[in-house]
Scaffold this motif. Structure first.
Motif, short mmCIF file in Angstrom:
data_model
loop_
_atom_site.label_atom_id
_atom_site.label_comp_id
_atom_site.label_asym_id
_atom_site.label_seq_id
_atom_site.Cartn_x
_atom_site.Cartn_y
_atom_site.Cartn_z
N ASP A 78 -0.82 4.35 -0.18
CA ASP A 78 -1.69 5.41 0.32
C ASP A 78 -1.82 5.31 1.85
O ASP A 78 -1.51 4.30 2.45
CB ASP A 78 -3.06 5.36 -0.33
CG ASP A 78 -3.78 4.04 -0.09
OD1 ASP A 78 -3.10 3.01 0.10
OD2 ASP A 78 -5.01 4.04 -0.07
N ASP A 79 -2.25 6.41 2.45
CA ASP A 79 -2.47 6.44 3.89
C ASP A 79 -3.93 6.09 4.19
O ASP A 79 -4.84 6.42 3.42
CB ASP A 79 -2.19 7.84 4.45
CG ASP A 79 -0.73 8.20 4.34
OD1 ASP A 79 0.11 7.29 4.50
OD2 ASP A 79 -0.43 9.39 4.11
N ALA A 80 -4.15 5.39 5.31
CA ALA A 80 -5.51 5.10 5.73
C ALA A 80 -6.21 6.42 6.04
O ALA A 80 -5.60 7.37 6.52
CB ALA A 80 -5.49 4.20 6.96
N ARG A 81 -7.49 6.49 5.75
CA ARG A 81 -8.23 7.72 6.03
C ARG A 81 -9.59 7.37 6.64
O ARG A 81 -10.13 6.30 6.40
CB ARG A 81 -8.41 8.52 4.75
CG ARG A 81 -9.04 7.76 3.61
CD ARG A 81 -8.89 8.51 2.28
NE ARG A 81 -9.43 7.75 1.21
CZ ARG A 81 -8.84 6.73 0.59
NH1 ARG A 81 -7.66 6.33 0.99
NH2 ARG A 81 -9.42 6.09 -0.39
N ALA A 82 -10.10 8.27 7.40
CA ALA A 82 -11.39 8.09 8.05
C ALA A 82 -12.51 8.28 7.03
O ALA A 82 -12.38 9.03 6.07
CB ALA A 82 -11.55 9.08 9.20
N VAL A 83 -13.61 7.60 7.25
CA VAL A 83 -14.77 7.73 6.38
C VAL A 83 -15.57 8.96 6.81
O VAL A 83 -15.78 9.21 7.99
CB VAL A 83 -15.67 6.47 6.49
CG1 VAL A 83 -16.93 6.63 5.68
CG2 VAL A 83 -14.90 5.25 6.06
N ASP A 84 -15.97 9.73 5.84
CA ASP A 84 -16.80 10.92 6.10
C ASP A 84 -18.23 10.58 5.69
O ASP A 84 -18.54 10.39 4.53
CB ASP A 84 -16.29 12.11 5.28
CG ASP A 84 -17.06 13.39 5.57
OD1 ASP A 84 -17.88 13.38 6.53
OD2 ASP A 84 -16.86 14.37 4.86
N ARG A 130 0.85 -1.19 0.00
CA ARG A 130 0.00 0.00 0.00
C ARG A 130 0.88 1.23 0.00
O ARG A 130 1.80 1.34 0.78
CB ARG A 130 -0.90 0.01 1.22
CG ARG A 130 -1.99 -1.02 1.14
CD ARG A 130 -2.99 -0.79 2.21
NE ARG A 130 -3.66 0.49 1.97
CZ ARG A 130 -4.86 0.78 2.41
NH1 ARG A 130 -5.53 -0.09 3.10
NH2 ARG A 130 -5.40 1.95 2.17
#
Length: 77
Positions: free
Chosen positions: A69-75, A67
């Motif tokens: 990309d960085d993990a991101r929070a769901v909006d 991977r």
């Protein structure tokens, strides 16, 4: 036959169980028994997938892509 008592059940859950039991033509107790019986017999999806992978030759040599990309929070808004 064993009996259990469920304390602290939310009133809305009780109403939903009663409606579901009526819809299925059985008592609340019979409905709860059916739900619990089916719930404990349902295969665990993770275990089912692991068994299927083993039957297909296993997954020890499965190459996973890295991977970048960085993990991101769901909006949700």
């Amino acid at each position: 036959m064993t009996s259990i008592v469920v304390r602290g059940l939310d009133e809305s859950v009780k109403r939903q169980l009663a409606a579901q039991a009526k819809e299925n033509g059985r008592s609340m107790e019979a409905e709860a028994r059916d739900i619990l019986t089916r719930g404990t017999r349902r295969p665990h999806i993770g275990l089912a997938l692991a068994r299927a992978a083993e039957e297909a030759g296993g997954f020890d040599d499965l190459q996973l892509p890295g991977r970048a990309d960085d993990a991101r929070a769901v909006d949700f808004e």
